[in-house]
Design a protein around this motif. Sequence first.
Motif, short mmCIF file in Angstrom:
data_model
loop_
_atom_site.label_atom_id
_atom_site.label_comp_id
_atom_site.label_asym_id
_atom_site.label_seq_id
_atom_site.Cartn_x
_atom_site.Cartn_y
_atom_site.Cartn_z
N ILE A 90 47.64 47.33 22.49
CA ILE A 90 48.34 46.01 22.14
C ILE A 90 47.31 45.01 21.52
O ILE A 90 46.34 44.83 22.36
CB ILE A 90 48.80 45.15 23.31
CG1 ILE A 90 49.73 46.28 24.33
CG2 ILE A 90 49.36 43.99 23.14
CD1 ILE A 90 50.17 45.71 25.58
N SER A 91 47.54 44.56 20.04
CA SER A 91 46.89 43.87 19.31
C SER A 91 47.50 42.64 19.28
O SER A 91 48.43 42.29 18.55
CB SER A 91 46.53 44.51 18.00
OG SER A 91 45.80 43.55 17.31
N THR A 92 46.99 41.58 19.91
CA THR A 92 47.46 40.22 19.94
C THR A 92 47.03 39.52 18.62
O THR A 92 47.77 38.58 18.21
CB THR A 92 47.00 39.50 21.13
OG1 THR A 92 45.63 39.09 21.06
CG2 THR A 92 47.31 39.95 22.44
N ALA A 93 45.86 39.67 17.93
CA ALA A 93 45.49 39.18 16.56
C ALA A 93 45.48 37.58 16.73
O ALA A 93 44.22 37.29 16.01
CB ALA A 93 46.66 39.49 15.67
N ALA A 94 46.27 36.82 17.24
CA ALA A 94 46.06 35.28 17.07
C ALA A 94 44.93 34.62 17.91
O ALA A 94 44.83 35.13 19.15
CB ALA A 94 47.60 34.49 17.33
N SER A 95 44.21 33.81 17.40
CA SER A 95 42.94 33.25 18.24
C SER A 95 43.12 31.70 17.83
O SER A 95 42.37 30.84 18.23
CB SER A 95 41.98 33.60 18.12
OG SER A 95 41.29 33.63 16.69
N ASP A 96 43.82 31.18 16.78
CA ASP A 96 43.81 29.81 16.08
C ASP A 96 44.47 28.89 17.13
O ASP A 96 45.84 29.26 17.30
CB ASP A 96 44.12 29.71 14.77
CG ASP A 96 44.43 28.25 14.31
OD1 ASP A 96 45.20 27.62 14.49
OD2 ASP A 96 43.18 27.84 13.80
N GLU A 101 52.43 60.45 20.12
CA GLU A 101 52.11 59.85 21.73
C GLU A 101 51.20 58.62 21.67
O GLU A 101 50.80 58.14 22.67
CB GLU A 101 51.38 61.08 22.54
CG GLU A 101 52.39 62.00 22.76
CD GLU A 101 53.74 61.74 23.66
OE1 GLU A 101 53.65 60.53 24.29
OE2 GLU A 101 54.94 62.44 23.69
N ILE A 102 51.04 57.90 20.49
CA ILE A 102 50.14 56.77 20.23
C ILE A 102 51.17 55.80 19.91
O ILE A 102 52.01 56.01 18.84
CB ILE A 102 48.98 57.07 19.15
CG1 ILE A 102 48.12 58.24 19.69
CG2 ILE A 102 48.34 55.67 19.15
CD1 ILE A 102 47.02 58.68 18.81
N GLY A 103 51.11 54.37 20.68
CA GLY A 103 51.81 53.36 20.16
C GLY A 103 51.02 52.29 19.97
O GLY A 103 50.04 52.05 20.68
N ILE A 104 51.17 51.57 18.70
CA ILE A 104 50.26 50.50 18.51
C ILE A 104 51.38 49.12 18.38
O ILE A 104 51.90 49.18 17.39
CB ILE A 104 49.48 50.58 17.28
CG1 ILE A 104 48.35 51.58 17.27
CG2 ILE A 104 48.61 49.32 16.96
CD1 ILE A 104 47.91 52.18 16.26
N VAL A 105 51.44 48.21 19.20
CA VAL A 105 52.19 47.10 19.09
C VAL A 105 51.44 45.68 18.91
O VAL A 105 50.19 45.70 19.42
CB VAL A 105 53.08 46.90 20.20
CG1 VAL A 105 54.05 48.20 20.26
CG2 VAL A 105 52.36 46.90 21.66
N THR A 106 51.99 44.94 18.10
CA THR A 106 51.47 43.61 17.77
C THR A 106 52.65 42.57 17.59
O THR A 106 53.53 42.81 17.28
CB THR A 106 50.52 43.70 16.60
OG1 THR A 106 50.12 42.36 16.13
CG2 THR A 106 51.29 44.22 15.25
N ASN A 158 56.31 42.57 28.90
CA ASN A 158 56.76 43.47 29.99
C ASN A 158 57.03 44.55 29.03
O ASN A 158 56.74 45.77 29.57
CB ASN A 158 57.94 42.97 30.77
CG ASN A 158 58.41 44.12 31.58
OD1 ASN A 158 57.87 44.81 32.26
ND2 ASN A 158 59.89 43.93 32.04
N VAL A 159 57.50 44.41 28.04
CA VAL A 159 58.26 45.54 27.07
C VAL A 159 57.04 46.40 26.60
O VAL A 159 56.67 47.59 26.61
CB VAL A 159 58.97 45.35 26.09
CG1 VAL A 159 59.17 46.30 24.88
CG2 VAL A 159 60.32 44.96 26.49
N ALA A 160 55.96 45.43 26.09
CA ALA A 160 54.82 46.30 25.53
C ALA A 160 53.94 47.21 26.24
O ALA A 160 53.71 48.24 26.11
CB ALA A 160 53.85 45.02 25.15
N VAL A 161 53.75 46.49 27.87
CA VAL A 161 52.97 47.25 28.79
C VAL A 161 53.72 48.56 29.32
O VAL A 161 53.08 49.73 29.25
CB VAL A 161 52.65 46.32 30.01
CG1 VAL A 161 52.03 47.30 31.10
CG2 VAL A 161 51.69 45.13 29.61
N THR A 162 55.07 48.34 29.43
CA THR A 162 55.91 49.34 30.16
C THR A 162 56.31 50.40 29.13
O THR A 162 56.67 51.35 29.80
CB THR A 162 57.10 48.74 31.21
OG1 THR A 162 57.89 48.16 30.06
CG2 THR A 162 56.65 47.90 31.87
#
Length: 260
Positions: A189-195, A139-144, A213-217
């Motif tokens: 949600i791990s966005t990772a990028a900051s450069d 029940e845990i999802g990690i997206v990036t 939208n997909v990530a949040v919903t």
Amino acid sequence: MLSGEVYVIIGDPKQLPPVVQSVPTWDAPGHSVFGRLERNRERVMLGVTYRMNRDITNWASEQFYRGELVAAESCARRRFVLEGGGPLKPWLRDVLAPENSLVWLETGGVNTRQYSAEEASLVMQIVAVLLRGGQSPGEIGIVTPFRRQARTIRRRLRANPDVEDDFVNRIVIDTVERMQGQERELIIISTAASDPGFIAHIREFLYLPPRLNVAVTRARTKVIVMASDRFLHPQPDDPDIQEAVGLWRDLKNASFVLKT
């Protein structure tokens, strides 16, 4: 179409578009089945979701569905509740608090590109508490956006002696595309990028509104976003990109915000 026949196509044009190599990413939604049909066919909005609670639904509804999407009574009041896990650090207690369905962790990332060790560490700490508290790994999802970040997170989890390999195998840790059509109790949600230069180079991919939208919903009761402040200030100043980044800023404004 033969006389008297009716075809009904069900789907969501606000989700990720098809991969079309002959057109820019930003134009791909117009080449989907729905993109073509909505120009000259009647469309009916199915306005009730039976997945997301009210807080998550309200944000998605206002940003993507003209305010027409509402949460069914059966799920509107649901909250994420962790039954166990023992004493928590203050920041983890705030992140996992039932009243905070949308959480934004502002990280200190500087000049990161396809992976962020800081965000991977934060994910590992959150997941370790979830599993210790009895949360099902399924029940845990990690997206990036980046497969390299997914691999970094997976390695960090496997290196934690308190996290069993079998649990890691059962957690989806992947790109947003992998999660489309699925759902989980909690999404990180791990966005990772900051450069700034790297972000500018891939801005059409990174900020494509359907990807957010997909990530949040995918979440039923809790969404945790990790992002550097630099993620919200891309260069150059492209109007379409700035409008898309505005969706991320609105999500931050709607969330409980913590600085790491």
